[in-house]
Design a protein around this motif. Structure first.
Motif, short mmCIF file in Angstrom:
data_model
loop_
_atom_site.label_atom_id
_atom_site.label_comp_id
_atom_site.label_asym_id
_atom_site.label_seq_id
_atom_site.Cartn_x
_atom_site.Cartn_y
_atom_site.Cartn_z
N HIS A 14 0.96 -3.30 7.73
CA HIS A 14 1.69 -2.08 8.06
C HIS A 14 1.73 -1.89 9.57
N VAL A 35 3.65 -5.43 0.08
CA VAL A 35 3.07 -4.46 -0.86
C VAL A 35 2.95 -3.11 -0.16
N ARG A 37 2.46 1.35 -0.57
CA ARG A 37 1.94 2.42 -1.43
C ARG A 37 3.10 3.14 -2.13
N ASN A 72 -0.14 0.25 -6.25
CA ASN A 72 -1.41 0.86 -5.86
C ASN A 72 -2.56 0.09 -6.51
N PHE A 96 -5.23 -3.52 7.76
CA PHE A 96 -5.76 -2.18 7.53
C PHE A 96 -6.96 -1.95 8.44
N ALA A 97 -7.37 -0.69 8.48
CA ALA A 97 -8.62 -0.39 9.19
C ALA A 97 -9.74 -1.19 8.53
N ARG A 103 -12.75 -1.60 0.08
CA ARG A 103 -12.78 -0.34 -0.67
C ARG A 103 -11.79 -0.37 -1.83
N VAL A 123 -5.71 -8.89 10.90
CA VAL A 123 -5.76 -8.41 12.29
C VAL A 123 -6.69 -7.21 12.30
N VAL A 136 -7.58 0.74 15.86
CA VAL A 136 -7.02 0.40 17.17
C VAL A 136 -5.50 0.33 17.12
N1 CAO Z 1 -2.00 1.73 -2.37
C1 CAO Z 1 -3.00 2.62 -2.24
N2 CAO Z 1 -3.65 2.82 -1.07
C2 CAO Z 1 -3.26 2.10 -0.02
C3 CAO Z 1 -2.22 1.16 -0.08
C4 CAO Z 1 -1.58 0.98 -1.34
N3 CAO Z 1 -0.59 0.11 -1.48
N4 CAO Z 1 -2.07 0.61 1.13
C5 CAO Z 1 -2.97 1.18 1.93
N5 CAO Z 1 -3.70 2.08 1.25
C6 CAO Z 1 -4.79 2.89 1.75
C7 CAO Z 1 -5.93 2.05 2.23
O1 CAO Z 1 -6.69 1.61 1.12
C8 CAO Z 1 -6.67 3.02 3.14
O2 CAO Z 1 -7.46 3.90 2.33
P1 CAO Z 1 -9.03 4.17 2.57
O3 CAO Z 1 -9.24 4.33 4.03
O4 CAO Z 1 -9.27 5.42 1.78
O5 CAO Z 1 -9.79 3.02 2.05
C9 CAO Z 1 -5.53 3.89 3.68
O6 CAO Z 1 -4.39 3.59 2.89
C10 CAO Z 1 -5.06 3.70 5.10
O7 CAO Z 1 -5.49 2.59 5.72
P2 CAO Z 1 -5.72 2.58 7.31
O8 CAO Z 1 -7.02 3.26 7.61
O9 CAO Z 1 -5.59 1.17 7.71
O10 CAO Z 1 -4.49 3.43 7.90
P3 CAO Z 1 -4.46 4.43 9.14
O11 CAO Z 1 -3.06 4.90 9.21
O12 CAO Z 1 -5.50 5.48 9.08
O13 CAO Z 1 -4.81 3.51 10.42
C11 CAO Z 1 -4.45 1.67 11.93
C12 CAO Z 1 -3.82 2.71 11.00
C13 CAO Z 1 -3.35 0.77 12.44
C14 CAO Z 1 -5.13 2.40 13.12
C15 CAO Z 1 -5.52 0.86 11.16
O14 CAO Z 1 -4.92 0.32 10.01
C16 CAO Z 1 -6.13 -0.27 11.97
O15 CAO Z 1 -6.97 -0.04 12.83
N6 CAO Z 1 -5.74 -1.52 11.68
C17 CAO Z 1 -6.29 -2.70 12.28
C18 CAO Z 1 -5.80 -2.88 13.69
C19 CAO Z 1 -4.30 -2.93 13.76
O16 CAO Z 1 -3.65 -3.70 13.13
N7 CAO Z 1 -3.78 -2.11 14.66
C20 CAO Z 1 -2.39 -2.21 15.05
C21 CAO Z 1 -1.52 -1.42 14.25
S1 CAO Z 1 0.07 -1.50 14.95
O17 CAO Z 1 0.04 -0.48 16.22
#
Ligand code: CAO
Length: 415
Positions: A14, A35, A37, A72, A96-97, A103, A123, A136
């Motif tokens: 994403h 994939v 949500r 999901n 993802f984070a 999880r 990543v 990040v």
């Molecule tokens: N079905 C159900 N849940 C889903 C899903 C799906 N298809 N896809 C994602 N989710 C959920 C995840 O399981 C996660 O849930 P939990 O935290 O409860 O386990 C949640 O959605 C969100 O994930 P996230 O924490 O990755 O999303 P965020 O918007 O809070 O953070 C980002 C975004 C980019 C800061 C973080 O994903 C990250 O640090 N990624 C790694 C570094 C990276 O790639 N950064 C660059 C991004 S581009 O600028």
């Protein structure tokens, strides 16, 4: 024929970094199943929207040539489908984070158990260590990877760059890791884990600055402007303005019209091999024999004077005239091209580096095509998918599900 034809990618990415990676793989012909949500999708679909209710350019320009399934994996029915997709695919990519996939119940150990041939690529912002759990975004990576501290003008605030070296740069690194692991799998028969941290990716792209950091301990960096200005160096690689990062001095210089046009500038490099031609072009033939200017080493303390003199010549020409005059003489120069100029550049359209695509919701839009050209496997850019556009088709193809079974999982909110 498409180079990666037949390679199936389970795309859990994403925002930007992950999607740039899977978009590249899709351009090379991989079948990328994104994939998302259910009901929500990639957050960028709705970010910075310019057309009401249509997927944003942020999303459409990062997700070409992919198919979209909503799913999901946290629902029991979704988990079963996800397991089947892992069995069927060659590569899984996510950004993802940290910990999000675990999880969901899909740790690396579990994924290997389901499919030992799976290549699992991630990543993250940072590699293992103190910051491994941090979320990040682009500019954080630029700051933590050495770019910001070395970008900008001396004595002014650090700057981030317009090039998305943290996101798109790391996506590129990850794509190389994935194809390398695919190549290795041909021999080993086994998948492996591929990780690219954004801090590491930015630092890799900043390696010349780490070079300068080490050179500093042996004396001043003579090619930096501050050397000619008698400004002492500190203990870390300084911001170097528009100085060239290499051994051939260069600067950004004003061209005709700079007073009104913010991009009427050229980059100009005084490459040693063409110094005499530079002297002739700027009307300073006497510098060729002058012992103050005759060698690169002698010119280093005089770079400010030299570039001021060159600039008084470039200011009499447009940036394109500078290019037309210098190019045949092998003097390396480059106009500062605006995004408007690039968008209208016929040459970039001809090579499919800038491509116009038609989208059912937003109509025609421009996107950047594959910058990597393969002679036998040209990339054809296709529009990004609508949210869940291919859900049914993928469930039938990968999971052999009937219409009734699809209806049931949809009612359960799993897709
Ligand atoms: N079905 C159900 N849940 C889903 C899903 C799906 N298809 N896809 C994602 N989710 C959920 C995840 O399981 C996660 O849930 P939990 O935290 O409860 O386990 C949640 O959605 C969100 O994930 P996230 O924490 O990755 O999303 P965020 O918007 O809070 O953070 C980002 C975004 C980019 C800061 C973080 O994903 C990250 O640090 N990624 C790694 C570094 C990276 O790639 N950064 C660059 C991004 S581009 O600028």
């Amino acid at each position: 024929m498409e180079a990666l034809k037949g390679v199936k990618i389970l795309d859990m990415t994403h925002v930007q970094s992950g999607p740039t990676c899977t978009q590249l793989l899709a351009w090379f012909g991989a079948d990328v199943v994104k994939v998302e949500r259910p009901g929500v999708g990639d957050a960028t679909r709705g970010q910075l929207r310019d057309v009401p209710d249509a997927d944003s350019l942020y999303f459409t320009m990062l997700n070409s040539n992919k198919r979209s399934i909503t799913l999901n994996p946290k629902k029991p029915e979704g988990s079963k489908i996800f397991t089947k997709l892992i069995q069927e695919c060659d590569v899984m990519v996510e950004n993802f984070a940290p910990g999000a996939l675990d999880r969901m119940g899909f740790s690396w150990e579990k994924i290997q158990e389901i499919n030992p041939r799976m290549i699992y690529a991630s990543v993250k912002g940072f590699g293992p260590g103190k910051y491994e759990d941090c979320k990040v975004y682009e500019n954080v990576a630029q700051c933590a990877g050495g770019s910001a501290s070395t970008t900008g003008m001396l004595g002014e605030v650090p700057l981030v760059t317009g090039a998305q070296i943290g996101d798109s740069g790391t996506g590129l690194h990850l794509a190389l890791g994935i194809v390398t692991a695919l190549f290795h799998r041909e021999k080993s028969g086994k998948g492996q884990r591929v990780s690219a941290a954004m801090q590491d990716g930015v630092l890799n792209l900043c390696r010349v600055k780490l070079r300068d950091q080490q050179r500093l301990s042996r004396g001043p960096l003579k090619e930096y402007s501050q050397f000619g200005e008698d400004i002492p160096f500190g203990d870390s690689t300084p911001r170097a303005g528009n100085d060239s990062g290499g051994g051939q001095p260069g600067r950004i210089l004003k061209c005709k019209g700079w007073e009104k046009d913010p991009n009427a500038y050229t980059y100009f490099i005084t490459q040693a091999a063409v110094w005499e031609k530079v002297c002739d072009v700027i009307g300073k033939p006497e510098w060729k024999e002058d012992e103050n200017y005759s060698t690169p080493a002698k010119r280093l303390p005089r770079l400010n004077e030299i570039f001021d003199t060159i600039e008084s010549w470039t200011m009499t020409k447009t940036k394109f005239e500078v290019m037309d005059i210098c190019n045949p003489l092998d003097i390396p120069v480059g106009p500062i091209l605006s995004l408007k100029e690039l968008a209208e550049d016929q040459g970039l359209r001809d090579t499919n580096t800038i491509v116009e695509v038609d989208h059912p919701e937003r109509g025609k839009y421009l996107t950047v095509g594959n910058p990597i050209k393969l002679s036998d496997s040209p990339a054809k850019v296709e529009r990004s998918p609508l949210l869940g556009e291919h859900t049914d088709e993928i469930l039938k193809e990968f999971c052999q599900m009937s219409d009734d079974e699809i209806k049931a999982v949809r009612e359960a909110g799993a897709v």
